[in-house]
Design an enzyme around this catalytic site. Structure first.
Site, short mmCIF file in Angstrom:
data_model
loop_
_atom_site.label_atom_id
_atom_site.label_comp_id
_atom_site.label_asym_id
_atom_site.label_seq_id
_atom_site.Cartn_x
_atom_site.Cartn_y
_atom_site.Cartn_z
N CYS A 1 0.99 -1.52 -0.06
CA CYS A 1 -0.04 0.30 -0.26
C CYS A 1 0.75 0.93 -0.05
O CYS A 1 0.50 2.37 -0.57
CB CYS A 1 -0.76 -0.01 1.22
SG CYS A 1 -2.08 -0.99 1.05
N HIS B 1 -3.62 6.72 3.44
CA HIS B 1 -4.21 5.38 3.03
C HIS B 1 -5.35 5.29 3.90
O HIS B 1 -6.50 5.31 4.37
CB HIS B 1 -3.38 4.65 3.27
CG HIS B 1 -3.43 3.36 3.15
ND1 HIS B 1 -3.77 2.80 1.55
CD2 HIS B 1 -3.30 2.42 3.44
CE1 HIS B 1 -3.76 1.94 1.16
NE2 HIS B 1 -3.78 1.43 2.55
N ASN C 1 -9.96 -0.77 -0.08
CA ASN C 1 -8.25 -0.41 -0.09
C ASN C 1 -7.83 -0.85 -1.45
O ASN C 1 -8.39 -2.25 -1.98
CB ASN C 1 -8.09 -1.09 0.73
CG ASN C 1 -6.74 -1.27 1.75
OD1 ASN C 1 -5.68 -0.84 0.64
ND2 ASN C 1 -5.87 -1.56 2.26
#
Length: 327
Positions: A113, A254, A284
């Site tokens: 990520c 994030h 996500n």
């Protein structure tokens, strides 16, 4: 020394929408359970035959158009992905071919990520030292291909998508990357991993039976580390820039989980109205999370000239980081 300017951004998500209601027909869950724990309402999913380099191609074209940059002007392409299209070659090679960016050197990076922020940091060094003039940084993920659809603790979290940015040199102070700050702790790798598939633990019938070729996560531990690490990365970025929370106009964290985002905001005393959130729409998207959010914030007018933008990210490895941008 030159400064690094964000010349243009772009993003792209597949057309197929997978809602919480859709998931309730696949796994033992429902909309209330998912939304209350994650803030996610829906996510995107690639169509049959649609690949990571396809997503990257579309987001890259938008970023290049915004940057007024042609493919043959690119000196480098960095693709951040944990879901490469093939084990060989790099997804960046496939993207280069689709873009016809014949003058660009290319490679992939994988810090999950955090990949896009790491990519920004790498590009920043090349541009500041005048080694490169135009660099395309892309985050692209097809997370739905690596999920265990029987595990509701992970399969509800992720989606597919891509975001991109074109970076170049400037002497001005608009849309410049002020700093990046990168961190990692490999001792915690086991908390979020895909155990099988590399040369150390190959795909075997037993590995497939255990689901070791798919994402495995210890959610509570990851949550705690994510909040602590991203909060710390933000504090370090602000401290080194002699800035405080009130100086920041837009915070782009994030997009993993709304509870993580709000926990960071509470710890840092960050006003919620300054936080950009789109996790409800996309879930996500791992390495694509930050560039998709950045592009949407720009195109929606949430980021304006003169704004200071703080970015924070966290991913498997563990690897995390922060970035400051003067828009």
């Amino acid at each position: 020394m030159k400064k690094t300017k964000i010349l243009g951004t772009g993003s792209y998500v597949p057309k197929k929408v997978l809602t919480n209601e859709d998931l309730s027909r696949i796994v033992d869950t429902d909309n209330e359970w998912i939304y209350s724990r994650t803030g996610i309402k829906e996510r995107r999913m690639v169509a049959e035959g649609e690949t990571g380099s396809d997503l990257a191609y579309h987001s890259s074209l938008k970023a290049m158009e915004a940057a007024h940059t042609a493919a043959d002007q690119l000196d480098m392409i960095i693709v951040a992905t944990l879901t490469p299209e093939k084990r060989l070659p790099a997804t960046a090679c496939l993207l280069q071919d689709k873009l016809k960016a014949k003058n660009a050197c290319v490679y992939d990076i994988n810090v999950a990520c955090s990949g896009f922020v790491y990519g920004l940091s790498i590009a920043d060094q090349y541009i500041k030292t005048e080694s490169m003039n135009r660099i395309l940084v892309v985050g692209t993920e097809v997370m739905t291909k690596i999920l265990n659809w029987k595990d509701r603790s992970t399969c509800v979290l992720f989606g597919d998508g891509s975001g991109a940015a074109v970076l170049g040199p400037t002497d001005q102070s608009e849309r410049v990357l002020l700093s990046t700050h990168l961190f990692s702790n490999g001792s915690l790798y086991h908390l979020l991993e895909i155990p099988a598939g590399g040369t150390g633990t190959e795909w075997t019938p037993d590995a497939f039976e255990r689901g070791d070729h798919l994402v495995k996560m210890k959610g509570k531990e990851v949550f705690r580390e994510a909040v602590e690490s991203m909060s710390s990365a933000c504090e370090i970025a602000l401290q080194k820039a002699n800035l405080t929370i009130p100086d920041i106009d837009v915070f782009i964290p994030h997009q993993a989980n709304s509870r993580i985002i709000y926990a960071i905001a509470k710890r840092l005393h960050f006003p919620e109205e300054k936080i950009f959130i789109n996790v409800d729409k996309y879930g996500n998207t791992s390495g694509a999370s930050i560039p998709i959010a950045l592009d949407e914030a720009v195109r929606q007018g949430k980021i304006k000239s003169g704004h200071k933008v703080l970015i924070a990210t966290f991913g498997a490895g563990f690897a995390w980081g922060s970035a400051l941008i003067q828009w």
